[in-house]
Design an enzyme around this catalytic site. Sequence first.
Site, PDB file in Angstrom:
ATOM      1  N   GLY A  15       7.011  14.836   5.011  1.00 24.89           N
ATOM      2  CA  GLY A  15       7.258  15.426   3.699  1.00 24.89           C
ATOM      3  C   GLY A  15       6.098  16.292   3.253  1.00 24.89           C
ATOM      4  O   GLY A  15       4.936  15.956   3.480  1.00 24.89           O
ATOM      5  N   ARG A  76      11.004  17.167  10.358  1.00 27.55           N
ATOM      6  CA  ARG A  76      11.070  15.877  11.051  1.00 27.55           C
ATOM      7  C   ARG A  76      11.374  16.168  12.523  1.00 27.55           C
ATOM      8  O   ARG A  76      12.033  17.158  12.847  1.00 27.55           O
ATOM      9  CB  ARG A  76      12.175  14.998  10.472  1.00 27.55           C
ATOM     10  CG  ARG A  76      12.152  14.903   8.945  1.00 27.55           C
ATOM     11  CD  ARG A  76      11.043  14.049   8.409  1.00 27.55           C
ATOM     12  NE  ARG A  76      11.096  13.935   6.952  1.00 27.55           N
ATOM     13  CZ  ARG A  76      10.201  13.279   6.221  1.00 27.55           C
ATOM     14  NH1 ARG A  76       9.181  12.691   6.816  1.00 27.55           N
ATOM     15  NH2 ARG A  76      10.324  13.211   4.908  1.00 27.55           N
ATOM     16  N   ASP A 107       1.860   8.226   7.433  1.00 28.78           N
ATOM     17  CA  ASP A 107       1.757   7.242   8.518  1.00 28.78           C
ATOM     18  C   ASP A 107       2.519   7.659   9.771  1.00 28.78           C
ATOM     19  O   ASP A 107       2.038   7.505  10.892  1.00 28.78           O
ATOM     20  CB  ASP A 107       2.292   5.889   8.043  1.00 28.78           C
ATOM     21  CG  ASP A 107       1.275   5.148   7.184  1.00 28.78           C
ATOM     22  OD1 ASP A 107       0.107   5.560   7.155  1.00 28.78           O
ATOM     23  OD2 ASP A 107       1.661   4.149   6.536  1.00 28.78           O
ATOM     24  N   THR A 129       0.375  12.994   1.463  1.00 28.39           N
ATOM     25  CA  THR A 129       1.659  12.446   1.033  1.00 28.39           C
ATOM     26  C   THR A 129       1.594  12.135  -0.451  1.00 28.39           C
ATOM     27  O   THR A 129       0.590  11.598  -0.939  1.00 28.39           O
ATOM     28  CB  THR A 129       2.033  11.156   1.805  1.00 28.39           C
ATOM     29  OG1 THR A 129       3.146  10.516   1.159  1.00 28.39           O
ATOM     30  CG2 THR A 129       0.885  10.177   1.870  1.00 28.39           C
ATOM     31  N   ASP A 131       3.118   9.867  -1.880  1.00 26.21           N
ATOM     32  CA  ASP A 131       3.458   8.463  -2.104  1.00 26.21           C
ATOM     33  C   ASP A 131       2.249   7.552  -2.306  1.00 26.21           C
ATOM     34  O   ASP A 131       2.403   6.424  -2.762  1.00 26.21           O
ATOM     35  CB  ASP A 131       4.287   7.924  -0.941  1.00 26.21           C
ATOM     36  CG  ASP A 131       5.556   8.723  -0.707  1.00 26.21           C
ATOM     37  OD1 ASP A 131       6.083   9.285  -1.683  1.00 26.21           O
ATOM     38  OD2 ASP A 131       6.009   8.805   0.454  1.00 26.21           O
ATOM     39  N   ASP A 133       0.635   5.883  -0.186  1.00 27.47           N
ATOM     40  CA  ASP A 133       0.941   4.619   0.490  1.00 27.47           C
ATOM     41  C   ASP A 133       0.213   4.434   1.814  1.00 27.47           C
ATOM     42  O   ASP A 133       0.608   3.606   2.643  1.00 27.47           O
ATOM     43  CB  ASP A 133       2.450   4.500   0.718  1.00 27.47           C
ATOM     44  CG  ASP A 133       3.013   5.625   1.587  1.00 27.47           C
ATOM     45  OD1 ASP A 133       2.292   6.609   1.867  1.00 27.47           O
ATOM     46  OD2 ASP A 133       4.187   5.527   1.999  1.00 27.47           O
ATOM     47  N   ARG A 175       9.167   6.699  -1.831  1.00 29.36           N
ATOM     48  CA  ARG A 175       9.726   5.891  -0.732  1.00 29.36           C
ATOM     49  C   ARG A 175       9.706   4.411  -1.142  1.00 29.36           C
ATOM     50  O   ARG A 175      10.230   4.054  -2.183  1.00 29.36           O
ATOM     51  CB  ARG A 175       8.953   6.119   0.567  1.00 29.36           C
ATOM     52  CG  ARG A 175       9.154   7.499   1.169  1.00 29.36           C
ATOM     53  CD  ARG A 175       8.685   7.541   2.607  1.00 29.36           C
ATOM     54  NE  ARG A 175       7.294   7.099   2.753  1.00 29.36           N
ATOM     55  CZ  ARG A 175       6.690   6.933   3.919  1.00 29.36           C
ATOM     56  NH1 ARG A 175       7.350   7.155   5.044  1.00 29.36           N
ATOM     57  NH2 ARG A 175       5.425   6.545   3.990  1.00 29.36           N
TER      58      ARG A 175
END
Length: 324
Positions: A15, A76, A107, A129, A131, A133, A175
């Site tokens: 992303g 992707r 990741d 990212t 996120d 995360d 996510r």
Amino acid sequence: MAKKVETIGVLTSGGDAPGMNPAIRAVVRKALSQGVKVKGIYQGYKGLLNEEIKDLTARSVSDTISKGGTILYTARCSEFRTKEGQDDGAAVCRKHGIDGLVVIGGDGSFRGAQQLAARGINTIGVPGTIDLDIACTDYTIGFDTAVNTAMDAIDKVRDTSTSHERCSIIEVMGRNAGYIALWCGIANGAEDILLPEQYDYDEQILINNIINNRKRGKKHHIIINAEGIGHSTSMARRIEAATGMETRATILGHLQRGGSPTCRDRVYGSMMGAMAADLLVQGKSNRVVAFKNGEYVDYDIDEALAMQKELPDYMVRVARAMQI
């Protein structure tokens, strides 16, 4: 003695995130300042396999620091998850003289970098990212811009929710991580925050909160719902049926990925990209750049991927207290 790196490749994968362009720019200009050539790989690992590779100059990245998205594009690539795809990727790097590679992503992107490093391509990961995360780092490029974009949108939804005396469920991205939801819940003064790490799917708690708040004179209600929970539209229908309060769902979606990066994302992206180029020039490989305890550091990719990340407990407790 480590072999001297002569050409660095750079790609963005997964992303997109605001701040990727400042990171790309920093990789290019820091490498060039040390006499190292740079090649841009377009469309992530998919572009690597398709040899969508171009030489980059200082001019190539001019006027990009303020742009959202990624000038190298992203995609992707299921093929790169296979051994054959990874072997082909390493072979393409060698064919184009790329002896060092910077991978900007999350990741999943780092797992690809890990496989290229195992095949002899010096590889450095940069955490990009929205996120937040990635466990090895306190900050990921794109989070600040995304959370500010979401905060601004939620403020606007609150205005109309207040005018119509509604309950609004606002779904934010992330996510399976609740960082954007948690930060927005605090910043926007939400009455309820649904975090995938802690949500037990007991909607009766939400219903009771709305009813009790209305008894106290509260005429509107804001629920921040994390993407990892989802189902905001059906949740809104159930809450409206149970409370009698008009309830609307707003899914903010991919607008959170776009927009000009904030100062923080421009600076962090620049610092992390520059550090990645420096590590490759030093002959390092299989590393991830991180921001930890106020400093820019690097970790072994294997170690970084094995780390676990949890929401900060005190921040969650403060958020809950503020909902009263």
